[in-house]
Enzyme design. Structure first.
Site, PDB file in Angstrom:
ATOM      1  N   GLY A  99       0.783  -1.235   0.000  1.00 24.35           N
ATOM      2  CA  GLY A  99       0.000   0.000   0.000  1.00 24.35           C
ATOM      3  C   GLY A  99       0.809   1.276   0.000  1.00 24.35           C
ATOM      4  O   GLY A  99       0.264   2.363   0.197  1.00 24.35           O
ATOM      5  N   ILE A 143       0.465   5.741   4.901  1.00 27.29           N
ATOM      6  CA  ILE A 143       0.538   5.046   6.176  1.00 27.29           C
ATOM      7  C   ILE A 143       1.465   3.838   6.049  1.00 27.29           C
ATOM      8  O   ILE A 143       2.262   3.543   6.944  1.00 27.29           O
ATOM      9  CB  ILE A 143      -0.862   4.609   6.627  1.00 27.29           C
ATOM     10  CG1 ILE A 143      -1.698   5.824   7.029  1.00 27.29           C
ATOM     11  CG2 ILE A 143      -0.785   3.607   7.777  1.00 27.29           C
ATOM     12  CD1 ILE A 143      -3.158   5.517   7.294  1.00 27.29           C
ATOM     13  N   VAL A 191      -4.063  -6.128  -6.627  1.00 27.82           N
ATOM     14  CA  VAL A 191      -4.834  -7.276  -6.148  1.00 27.82           C
ATOM     15  C   VAL A 191      -6.043  -7.577  -7.020  1.00 27.82           C
ATOM     16  O   VAL A 191      -6.657  -8.638  -6.887  1.00 27.82           O
ATOM     17  CB  VAL A 191      -5.289  -7.078  -4.680  1.00 27.82           C
ATOM     18  CG1 VAL A 191      -4.087  -7.027  -3.758  1.00 27.82           C
ATOM     19  CG2 VAL A 191      -6.160  -5.830  -4.531  1.00 27.82           C
ATOM     20  N   ILE A 206      -4.414  -1.024   1.791  1.00 28.40           N
ATOM     21  CA  ILE A 206      -5.005  -0.668   0.496  1.00 28.40           C
ATOM     22  C   ILE A 206      -6.525  -0.657   0.614  1.00 28.40           C
ATOM     23  O   ILE A 206      -7.106  -1.436   1.371  1.00 28.40           O
ATOM     24  CB  ILE A 206      -4.584  -1.624  -0.634  1.00 28.40           C
ATOM     25  CG1 ILE A 206      -4.920  -3.081  -0.288  1.00 28.40           C
ATOM     26  CG2 ILE A 206      -3.096  -1.476  -0.927  1.00 28.40           C
ATOM     27  CD1 ILE A 206      -4.633  -4.054  -1.415  1.00 28.40           C
ATOM     28  N   ALA A 221     -12.545   2.204  -4.156  1.00 26.65           N
ATOM     29  CA  ALA A 221     -13.944   2.174  -4.562  1.00 26.65           C
ATOM     30  C   ALA A 221     -14.078   3.067  -5.789  1.00 26.65           C
ATOM     31  O   ALA A 221     -13.185   3.876  -6.076  1.00 26.65           O
ATOM     32  CB  ALA A 221     -14.855   2.662  -3.440  1.00 26.65           C
ATOM     33  N   TYR A 223     -18.270   9.717   4.334  1.00 28.11           N
ATOM     34  CA  TYR A 223     -17.435   8.509   4.229  1.00 28.11           C
ATOM     35  C   TYR A 223     -18.148   7.437   3.406  1.00 28.11           C
ATOM     36  O   TYR A 223     -17.524   6.531   2.873  1.00 28.11           O
ATOM     37  CB  TYR A 223     -17.095   7.998   5.634  1.00 28.11           C
ATOM     38  CG  TYR A 223     -15.888   7.101   5.663  1.00 28.11           C
ATOM     39  CD1 TYR A 223     -14.682   7.485   5.080  1.00 28.11           C
ATOM     40  CD2 TYR A 223     -15.932   5.850   6.282  1.00 28.11           C
ATOM     41  CE1 TYR A 223     -13.570   6.660   5.117  1.00 28.11           C
ATOM     42  CE2 TYR A 223     -14.831   5.019   6.323  1.00 28.11           C
ATOM     43  CZ  TYR A 223     -13.650   5.429   5.732  1.00 28.11           C
ATOM     44  OH  TYR A 223     -12.545   4.600   5.765  1.00 28.11           O
ATOM     45  N   LYS A 265     -15.271  -0.802   5.682  1.00 29.65           N
ATOM     46  CA  LYS A 265     -14.283  -0.887   6.760  1.00 29.65           C
ATOM     47  C   LYS A 265     -14.828  -1.666   7.961  1.00 29.65           C
ATOM     48  O   LYS A 265     -14.069  -2.334   8.683  1.00 29.65           O
ATOM     49  CB  LYS A 265     -13.852   0.516   7.197  1.00 29.65           C
ATOM     50  CG  LYS A 265     -13.005   1.249   6.172  1.00 29.65           C
ATOM     51  CD  LYS A 265     -11.654   0.589   5.963  1.00 29.65           C
ATOM     52  CE  LYS A 265     -10.744   1.445   5.103  1.00 29.65           C
ATOM     53  NZ  LYS A 265      -9.420   0.828   4.874  1.00 29.65           N
ATOM     54  N   LYS A 267      -3.180  13.134   6.054  1.00 28.86           N
ATOM     55  CA  LYS A 267      -3.124  13.688   4.704  1.00 28.86           C
ATOM     56  C   LYS A 267      -2.477  12.705   3.741  1.00 28.86           C
ATOM     57  O   LYS A 267      -1.369  12.893   3.257  1.00 28.86           O
ATOM     58  CB  LYS A 267      -2.358  15.015   4.707  1.00 28.86           C
ATOM     59  CG  LYS A 267      -3.074  16.131   5.442  1.00 28.86           C
ATOM     60  CD  LYS A 267      -2.299  17.439   5.365  1.00 28.86           C
ATOM     61  CE  LYS A 267      -3.024  18.563   6.095  1.00 28.86           C
ATOM     62  NZ  LYS A 267      -2.290  19.844   6.042  1.00 28.86           N
ATOM     63  N   THR A 268      -3.200  11.621   3.470  1.00 31.73           N
ATOM     64  CA  THR A 268      -2.738  10.642   2.501  1.00 31.73           C
ATOM     65  C   THR A 268      -3.441  10.885   1.169  1.00 31.73           C
ATOM     66  O   THR A 268      -4.472  11.561   1.111  1.00 31.73           O
ATOM     67  CB  THR A 268      -3.044   9.214   2.967  1.00 31.73           C
ATOM     68  OG1 THR A 268      -4.460   9.054   3.092  1.00 31.73           O
ATOM     69  CG2 THR A 268      -2.385   8.939   4.317  1.00 31.73           C
ATOM     70  N   ALA A 319      -5.107   8.732  -0.621  1.00 27.81           N
ATOM     71  CA  ALA A 319      -6.430   8.102  -0.619  1.00 27.81           C
ATOM     72  C   ALA A 319      -7.451   8.965   0.118  1.00 27.81           C
ATOM     73  O   ALA A 319      -8.570   9.151  -0.343  1.00 27.81           O
ATOM     74  CB  ALA A 319      -6.343   6.722   0.025  1.00 27.81           C
TER      75      ALA A 319
END
Length: 262
Positions: free
Chosen positions: A21, A28, A73, A100, A103, A163, A170, A200-201, A203
Site C-alpha cells: 500500500g 501510512i 490485487v 489498500i 472504490a 465517508y 471498513k 493527509k494521505t 487516498a
C-alpha cells in the site's frame, strides 16, 4: 576486570515484513516500513503498477527493501506471484501490513444508498477480501507465528458524513480481522485492525470535505494535534514485538484520542 558492555539488538532484527500500500512518502504503509526498518526488520514493498513505480522505488531504497515487486490485487495471479517470490527468496514471513482500499469515484463522492452492486462488490474485494486472500497465503510462511495488520477508520463504527460506502466496507474489514485472529490464533498468528485518525494521505484526499475532517480532529483531540504516519508505524511495530504477544483481534485507535470524545 571491567564488565562487558551489553549490546542491545534492535527488537525486530531478523524479522521479515511485507508492506502493501505504499504510494508516496505520505502513505501510512510507508510509515510502517520506516518504523519496521528502524527497529531492524527486513522489509518487502509493493507498488501498484508501472505508473506508480517511480514514486515508490526511491522509498523502497530508503528502507533497504529486500523485495520490491508489483501488486495489483484486482489482477489475477499477481498476489500469488508475490508470495511465491517471498517463499523462494525469504522462505518465511513474520509481519504483513495491508494498507489498500479502493472504490469507484462516484461511490466515494456519492451516497451509500446510490452505490451500485458492482461498485459495492469492487470496494469489498479490494478493501477487504484481498486481505483475507493475503492472510491465506501468508499464514503458511509464518512458521513461528506472526502478526497481520489491516488499516481501518472510525467511520466503520460511527457515521462520518461523506465517508459513504467505505463505512460499511471498513466495518467488514474489522470483522474480518477478528475472525482471522480466531482462526489463526492456534498458529500463534495475531491479527489487528489499526484505526488512524485523519491523515493527509492520497487516498484520504479523495473524500469530500476532507479538510474539514482534519480541522475537526485537531480541535477535538485531547492531545491537541494530528497523528502522523510514524505514529501508526511505531504502533504496528510495537504490536509485532514480543511485548504484545498476547494481544490479538483488536481494533486499535491511533488518533490522539479523538475517538473518545462525544
Amino acid at each position: 576486570m571491567a564488565k562487558e558492555k551489553m549490546v542491545r539488538r534492535p527488537i525486530l532484527e531478523g524479522k521479515k515484513a511485507l508492506i502493501v500500500g505504499v504510494a508516496n512518502d505520505n502513505s501510512i504503509a510507508y510509515g510502517c516500513a520506516r518504523a519496521f526498518h528502524e527497529l531492524g526488520c527486513e522489509v518487502a514493498i509493493t507498488y501498484l503498477n508501472e505508473k506508480a513505480k517511480p514514486h515508490v522505488e526511491p522509498l523502497a531504497g530508503a528502507v533497504d527493501a529486500k523485495i520490491f515487486a508489483p501488486l495489483d490485487v484486482s489482477q489475477p495471479g499477481e498476489l500469488e506471484a508475490l508470495f511465491e517470490r517471498i517463499k523462494n527468496e525469504w522462505g518465511e514471513l513474520d509481519i504483513l501490513v495491508h494498507s489498500i482500499a479502493s472504490a469507484k469515484k462516484e461511490d466515494i463522492k456519492g451516497k451509500l444508498v446510490d452505490c451500485s452492486a458492482d461498485g459495492f462488490a469492487l470496494a469489498m474485494d479490494i478493501s477487504v477480501h484481498s486481505f483475507i486472500r493475503m492472510a491465506k497465503l501468508a499464514a503458511p510462511l509464518m512458521k513461528k507465528g506472526g502478526t497481520m495488520f489491516a488499516m481501518t477508520y472510525h467511520g466503520a463504527r460511527k457515521v462520518v458524513p461523506n465517508y459513504a460506502v467505505m463505512g460499511p466496507v471498513k466495518a467488514a474489514l474489522e470483522a474480518a480481522c477478528r475472525y482471522l485472529a480466531f482462526e489463526l490464533g492456534k498458529k500463534k498468528i495475531r491479527v489487528h485492525a489499526i484505526s488512524p485518525g485523519p491523515l493527509k494521505t492520497r487516498a484520504a484526499s479523495g473524500l469530500k470535505d476532507f479538510d474539514l475532517l482534519l480541522n475537526e480532529a485537531v480541535e477535538r483531540a485531547p492531545v491537541g494535534e494530528l497523528v502522523d504516519i510514524m505514529d501508526v508505524g511505531f504502533t504496528c511495530a510495537y504490536l509485532a514485538t514480543p511485548y504484545a504477544r498476547r494481544m490479538t483481534g483488536e481494533t486499535l485507535y491511533v488518533d490522539g484520542g479523538v475517538n473518545i470524545m462525544a
